[in-house]
Design a protein around this motif. Structure first.
Motif, mmCIF file in Angstrom:
data_model
loop_
_atom_site.group_PDB
_atom_site.id
_atom_site.type_symbol
_atom_site.label_atom_id
_atom_site.label_comp_id
_atom_site.label_asym_id
_atom_site.label_seq_id
_atom_site.Cartn_x
_atom_site.Cartn_y
_atom_site.Cartn_z
ATOM 1 N N PRO A 59 -6.844 30.189 5.356
ATOM 2 C CA PRO A 59 -7.362 29.727 4.074
ATOM 3 C C PRO A 59 -8.668 30.433 3.690
ATOM 4 N N GLY A 60 -9.100 30.109 2.482
ATOM 5 C CA GLY A 60 -10.407 30.551 2.019
ATOM 6 C C GLY A 60 -10.330 31.718 1.076
ATOM 7 N N GLU A 87 -11.766 35.664 -4.556
ATOM 8 C CA GLU A 87 -10.407 35.911 -5.036
ATOM 9 C C GLU A 87 -9.561 36.759 -4.092
ATOM 10 N N ALA A 88 -9.913 36.782 -2.823
ATOM 11 C CA ALA A 88 -9.070 37.418 -1.812
ATOM 12 C C ALA A 88 -8.902 36.417 -0.667
ATOM 13 N N PRO A 89 -7.694 36.277 -0.123
ATOM 14 C CA PRO A 89 -7.443 35.235 0.890
ATOM 15 C C PRO A 89 -8.007 35.602 2.254
ATOM 16 N N GLY A 90 -8.104 34.577 3.121
ATOM 17 C CA GLY A 90 -8.423 34.811 4.517
ATOM 18 C C GLY A 90 -9.860 34.620 4.932
ATOM 19 N N ALA A 91 -10.647 33.880 4.141
ATOM 20 C CA ALA A 91 -12.088 33.781 4.412
ATOM 21 C C ALA A 91 -12.425 32.937 5.637
ATOM 22 N N TYR A 92 -11.571 31.979 6.004
ATOM 23 C CA TYR A 92 -11.896 31.101 7.131
ATOM 24 C C TYR A 92 -11.670 31.851 8.449
ATOM 25 N N GLU A 94 -13.664 34.954 11.409
ATOM 26 C CA GLU A 94 -14.846 35.723 11.798
ATOM 27 C C GLU A 94 -14.925 37.053 11.062
ATOM 28 N N PHE A 95 -13.763 37.647 10.780
ATOM 29 C CA PHE A 95 -13.695 38.902 10.040
ATOM 30 C C PHE A 95 -12.606 38.781 8.979
ATOM 31 N N VAL A 96 -12.803 39.478 7.857
ATOM 32 C CA VAL A 96 -11.811 39.468 6.791
ATOM 33 C C VAL A 96 -11.822 40.828 6.104
ATOM 34 N N THR A 97 -10.651 41.307 5.706
ATOM 35 C CA THR A 97 -10.573 42.537 4.914
ATOM 36 C C THR A 97 -10.401 42.154 3.451
ATOM 37 N N VAL A 98 -11.095 42.900 2.585
ATOM 38 C CA VAL A 98 -11.173 42.558 1.169
ATOM 39 C C VAL A 98 -11.068 43.835 0.332
ATOM 40 N N PRO A 99 -10.274 43.839 -0.749
ATOM 41 C CA PRO A 99 -10.306 44.985 -1.657
ATOM 42 C C PRO A 99 -11.719 45.196 -2.197
ATOM 43 N N VAL A 100 -12.175 46.431 -2.210
ATOM 44 C CA VAL A 100 -13.549 46.696 -2.622
ATOM 45 C C VAL A 100 -13.780 46.277 -4.067
ATOM 46 N N ARG A 101 -12.752 46.231 -4.889
ATOM 47 C CA ARG A 101 -12.944 45.835 -6.290
ATOM 48 C C ARG A 101 -13.293 44.355 -6.426
ATOM 49 N N LEU A 102 -13.103 43.566 -5.338
ATOM 50 C CA LEU A 102 -13.414 42.137 -5.375
ATOM 51 C C LEU A 102 -14.665 41.808 -4.563
ATOM 52 N N ALA A 103 -15.496 42.810 -4.327
ATOM 53 C CA ALA A 103 -16.703 42.607 -3.522
ATOM 54 C C ALA A 103 -17.903 43.202 -4.236
ATOM 55 N N VAL A 104 -19.064 42.606 -4.002
ATOM 56 C CA VAL A 104 -20.287 43.049 -4.663
ATOM 57 C C VAL A 104 -21.452 42.883 -3.701
ATOM 58 N N ALA A 105 -22.404 43.790 -3.763
ATOM 59 C CA ALA A 105 -23.590 43.698 -2.910
ATOM 60 C C ALA A 105 -24.436 42.502 -3.321
ATOM 61 N N VAL A 106 -24.971 41.800 -2.340
ATOM 62 C CA VAL A 106 -25.851 40.655 -2.586
ATOM 63 C C VAL A 106 -27.289 41.158 -2.639
#
Length: 323
Positions: A59-60, A87-92, A94-106
C-alpha cells in the motif's frame, strides 16, 4: 527489505510486515529510501476492496525519502537528494521505485514531515480549488470534511482566493479546527441541516460549488445546496458509493455541473506535477498554508495507523516511519 503487504481485502489486520526483494529502478525511475510515509484514506479504500488493487500489493501512494539509485535515463534528480513523491504505489516499504515525473526535490529548509503531510493531500486540494472548480473571489463554496486531510488544505486555498467557506465536520473538535483554519460557517453534518445553513449564509442563493469527499451520505443534499449552474465536485466516498442518478436531475436542479476528478489526471506531465507540488511547498514556507501532523506510527504498526484513520478522529495527516 521490509514492506507492508496485503494478500486479501479486509480489515487492518490484512496489513502484514514481510521481507520482499529490493526493487531496481527502470530507466525512467528513481529508487528512494523512504523516511516518512503518508497514510491516506485512499489506502483504506484499496485495502477494503472498495477501490481494489491487484493482489498482493504494497500500500501507500506518497512518501518523502532520499534518492538511493537512479535509472539510466534520469537527469532531473540525483542520488542523495531528498525527494517527495505522490501517485505511485508501494510507499509502505523501506525502499520504493517511482517514475521521476512523479517526484520533486524537497526544499532543504522544509521539514520532511511537513512535506510528507502536505504532498498528496495538498496537491489534491490544489487541483480541486484551481481546476476542478476554480474558486473565485466572492464565491461561496462548501467543503465537506473541512477538518480532514484534504479538507484543511482546500479551506486554505479557498480562503486565499477570497471565497466564503461553509465547512462541514463531524465533531466538536473538528469544528474548532475548521474555525481556526478560517471557515466562515461551520456545520455539523452528522446532526444539522447543512443545506439550510448554506442557504442561510447566501441569502437563499446557494453555493457556487460543493467539494464532497463523503459520498452517499451527503450527495443529494450537496446538490440541493447549489445555486443554478453550480458545481458538485466529488472526490471521495467515505460514507459509501453514491447511488446512480438520471442526468436529467442536474437540469431540474438548476443546470448543475457534476464531476469526479482525480489527481492522476491532473499530474499528467512532470511539469504539471512539479508546479502543483512546488506551489504547496511555497505555501508551507511562506506561511500561507499550514500542514498538521495528527499521528505517527512505525511502519510495522501500519494496521494501527489504518485503525486510527478509520475511527475518523484524526485532525491531520497520519504518517509512518521506519528505523
Amino acid at each position: 527489505m521490509k514492506a507492508i503487504r496485503v494478500h486479501a481485502h479486509g480489515g487492518p489486520e490484512q496489513l502484514r510486515l514481510e521481507d520482499i526483494p529490493l526493487p531496481e529502478p527502470a530507466p525512467d525511475e528513481i529508487r528512494l529510501r523512504t523516511d516518512v510515509i503518508g497514510v491516506n484514506y485512499v489506502d483504506v479504500y484499496h485495502r477494503t476492496g472498495s477501490m481494489p488493487l491487484p493482489l498482493p500489493y504494497t500500500p501507500g501512494m506518497d512518501a518523502v525519502g532520499t534518492v538511493d539509485a537512479v535509472g539510466a535515463d534520469v537527469t532531473e534528480l540525483a542520488v542523495g537528494q531528498r525527494v517527495a513523491y505522490a501517485e505511485a504505489p508501494g510507499a509502505y516499504a523501506e525502499f520504493v521505485t517511482v517514475p521521476v515525473r512523479l517526484a520533486v526535490a524537497v526544499p532543504p529548509e522544509l521539514d520532511p514531515r511537513l512535506a510528507a503531510a502536505a504532498m498528496l493531500q495538498g496537491m489534491t486540494a490544489h487541483y480541486l480549488a484551481h481546476d476542478a472548480h476554480p474558486v473565485a473571489r466572492g464565491e461561496t463554496v462548501v467543503v465537506h470534511a473541512a477538518a480532514g486531510g484534504v479538507g484543511q488544505f482546500l479551506v486554505q486555498f479557498a480562503k486565499r482566493a477570497g471565497a466564503r467557506v461553509v465547512g462541514t465536520v463531524s465533531s466538536d473538535a473538528k469544528a474548532a479546527l475548521a474555525a481556526e483554519l478560517g471557515v466562515d460557517t461551520v456545520v455539523r453534518y452528522d446532526r444539522d441541516d447543512f443545506t439550510a445553513a448554506v442557504r442561510a449564509a447566501t441569502d437563499g442563493a446557494g453555493a457556487h460549488a460543493v467539494y464532497d469527499s463523503v459520498g452517499r451520505r451527503t450527495f443529494h443534499a450537496s446538490l440541493d445546496a447549489l445555486r443554478p449552474r453550480g458545481s458538485l465536485v466529488l472526490f471521495g466516498q467515505a460514507s459509501g458509493k453514491t447511488e446512480p442518478i438520471d442526468p436529467f436531475l442536474l437540469a431540474q436542479k438548476g443546470s448543475l455541473k457534476l464531476t469526479w476528478p482525480t489527481l492522476t489526471h491532473h499530474v499528467l506531465t512532470r511539469e504539471e506535477f512539479t508546479t502543483r507540488a512546488e506551489a504547496v511547498f511555497a505555501g508551507l514556507l511562506d506561511g500561507t498554508l499550514r500542514a498538521r501532523v495528527d499521528a505517527e506510527f512505525a511502519l510495522a504498526d501500519a494496521a494501527a495507523a489504518h485503525a486510527h484513520l478509520e475511527r475518523r478522529a484524526s485532525l491531520g495527516k497520519v504518517l509512518l516511519h521506519h528505523p
